[in-house]
Design a protein around this motif. Structure first.
Motif, PDB file in Angstrom:
ATOM      1  N   THR A   1       0.849  -1.302  -0.010  1.00 40.34           N
ATOM      2  CA  THR A   1       0.080   0.018   0.075  1.00 40.34           C
ATOM      3  C   THR A   1       0.841   1.174  -0.049  1.00 40.34           C
ATOM      4  O   THR A   1       1.679   1.558   0.969  1.00 40.34           O
ATOM      5  CB  THR A   1      -0.854   0.117   1.255  1.00 40.34           C
TER       6      THR A   1
ATOM      7  N   PHE B   1      -5.311   1.937  -2.391  1.00 42.41           N
ATOM      8  CA  PHE B   1      -4.842   0.834  -3.500  1.00 42.41           C
ATOM      9  C   PHE B   1      -3.764   0.006  -2.911  1.00 42.41           C
ATOM     10  O   PHE B   1      -3.201   0.293  -2.087  1.00 42.41           O
ATOM     11  CB  PHE B   1      -4.299   1.483  -4.449  1.00 42.41           C
TER      12      PHE B   1
ATOM     13  N   MET C   1      -5.244   4.738 -12.041  1.00 43.98           N
ATOM     14  CA  MET C   1      -6.003   4.144 -11.270  1.00 43.98           C
ATOM     15  C   MET C   1      -6.839   5.000 -10.236  1.00 43.98           C
ATOM     16  O   MET C   1      -8.174   4.889 -10.309  1.00 43.98           O
ATOM     17  CB  MET C   1      -5.375   3.269 -10.185  1.00 43.98           C
TER      18      MET C   1
ATOM     19  N   ARG D   1     -10.936   5.506 -10.562  1.00 42.40           N
ATOM     20  CA  ARG D   1     -11.550   5.489  -9.052  1.00 42.40           C
ATOM     21  C   ARG D   1     -12.589   6.839  -8.975  1.00 42.40           C
ATOM     22  O   ARG D   1     -13.733   6.916  -8.487  1.00 42.40           O
ATOM     23  CB  ARG D   1     -10.778   5.250  -8.211  1.00 42.40           C
TER      24      ARG D   1
ATOM     25  N   ASN E   1      -6.846  -4.050  -7.764  1.00 45.35           N
ATOM     26  CA  ASN E   1      -7.749  -3.214  -7.166  1.00 45.35           C
ATOM     27  C   ASN E   1      -9.040  -3.276  -7.845  1.00 45.35           C
ATOM     28  O   ASN E   1     -10.080  -2.091  -7.660  1.00 45.35           O
ATOM     29  CB  ASN E   1      -7.270  -1.775  -7.257  1.00 45.35           C
TER      30      ASN E   1
END
Length: 230
Positions: free
Chosen positions: A20, A27, A94, A98, A124
């Motif tokens: 992480t 994520f 990412m 999101r 993820n």
């Protein structure tokens, strides 16, 4: 063009672990926990097969800052087309997904980086498109976009100058351009507008310090409305 390992996904998993990043605990990414093993793992290939150094195996502070900013300000990208220049691990891409971007295209000239970025996204439950085109070669290599994001692109003098000129060209074309930078040697804040500032924990092996102040900048157009994409 650099070659890939025989089984690139297996290589990535064998030399990294799901971890992480400090600034984006939302994520998990396939990252190298130590600097030396992953670099040694590619040294022979770099000499014999032209394998690129594994920059993708680290979540650099500029990318983390962009990702944090997008997650905290999803209205910036929601419903819009995003391209991520020099995407590396893909953490900024990412975050754009999101945050609700209509589409995200992660770009890096290192093909192994793009495979790692896709693995990170899959870990993820996310997905985005990738491109290994050299976008600095000219506008014909680029897709249409509303927003351009980039992190940690000011390592070298020539690369920094070319990347900043390219980003300014996009700003001059009316796109929102966000750049994350922790004060690299060839970075200049001239013509930039600060959006956010973060203190990001970093590896002493990589950064020679345990913390880097990292800023998310909005790149402004050339003066007098000049539009120029090299």
């Amino acid at each position: 063009m650099a070659r890939l390992p025989a089984d690139p996904e297996a290589f990535i998993r064998a030399n990294t672990a799901l971890e992480t990043p400090a600034m984006v605990p939302e994520f998990r990414l396939w990252l190298a926990s130590e600097y030396v093993p992953i670099w040694q793992a590619t040294e022979a290939w770099m000499e014999e097969q032209n394998i690129d150094p594994p920059y993708w195996a680290f979540c650099w502070p500029g990318g983390q800052a962009i990702a944090r900013y997008l997650l905290d300000h999803p209205e910036e990208v929601r419903g819009r087309r995003v391209i991520d220049f020099a995407a590396g691990s893909g953490v900024s891409s990412m975050a754009a997904v999101r945050a609700g971007a209509a589409s995200v295209l992660a770009n890096d000239i290192d093909r192994l980086s793009l495979i790692a970025a896709r693995l990170n996204a899959a870990a993820n439950g996310l997905a985005f498109e990738v491109s290994d085109e050299d976008w600095l070669a000219g506008p014909e290599a680029e897709p249409e976009a509303d927003i351009v994001i980039a992190g940690d692109v000011c390592y070298e003098r020539d690369m920094s100058a070319r990347a900043l000129a390219w980003l300014r060209g996009h700003a001059g074309a009316g796109r929102l351009v966000l750049l994350g930078d922790p004060g690299r040697n060839y970075f200049s804040a001239q013509g930039l507008e600060e959006r956010a500032r973060y203190q990001i924990p970093t590896s002493l092996q990589l950064e020679n310090r345990g913390m880097r102040e990292t800023v998310v900048w909005r790149v402004l157009p050339y003066p007098h409305g000049t539009v120029r994409i090299p």
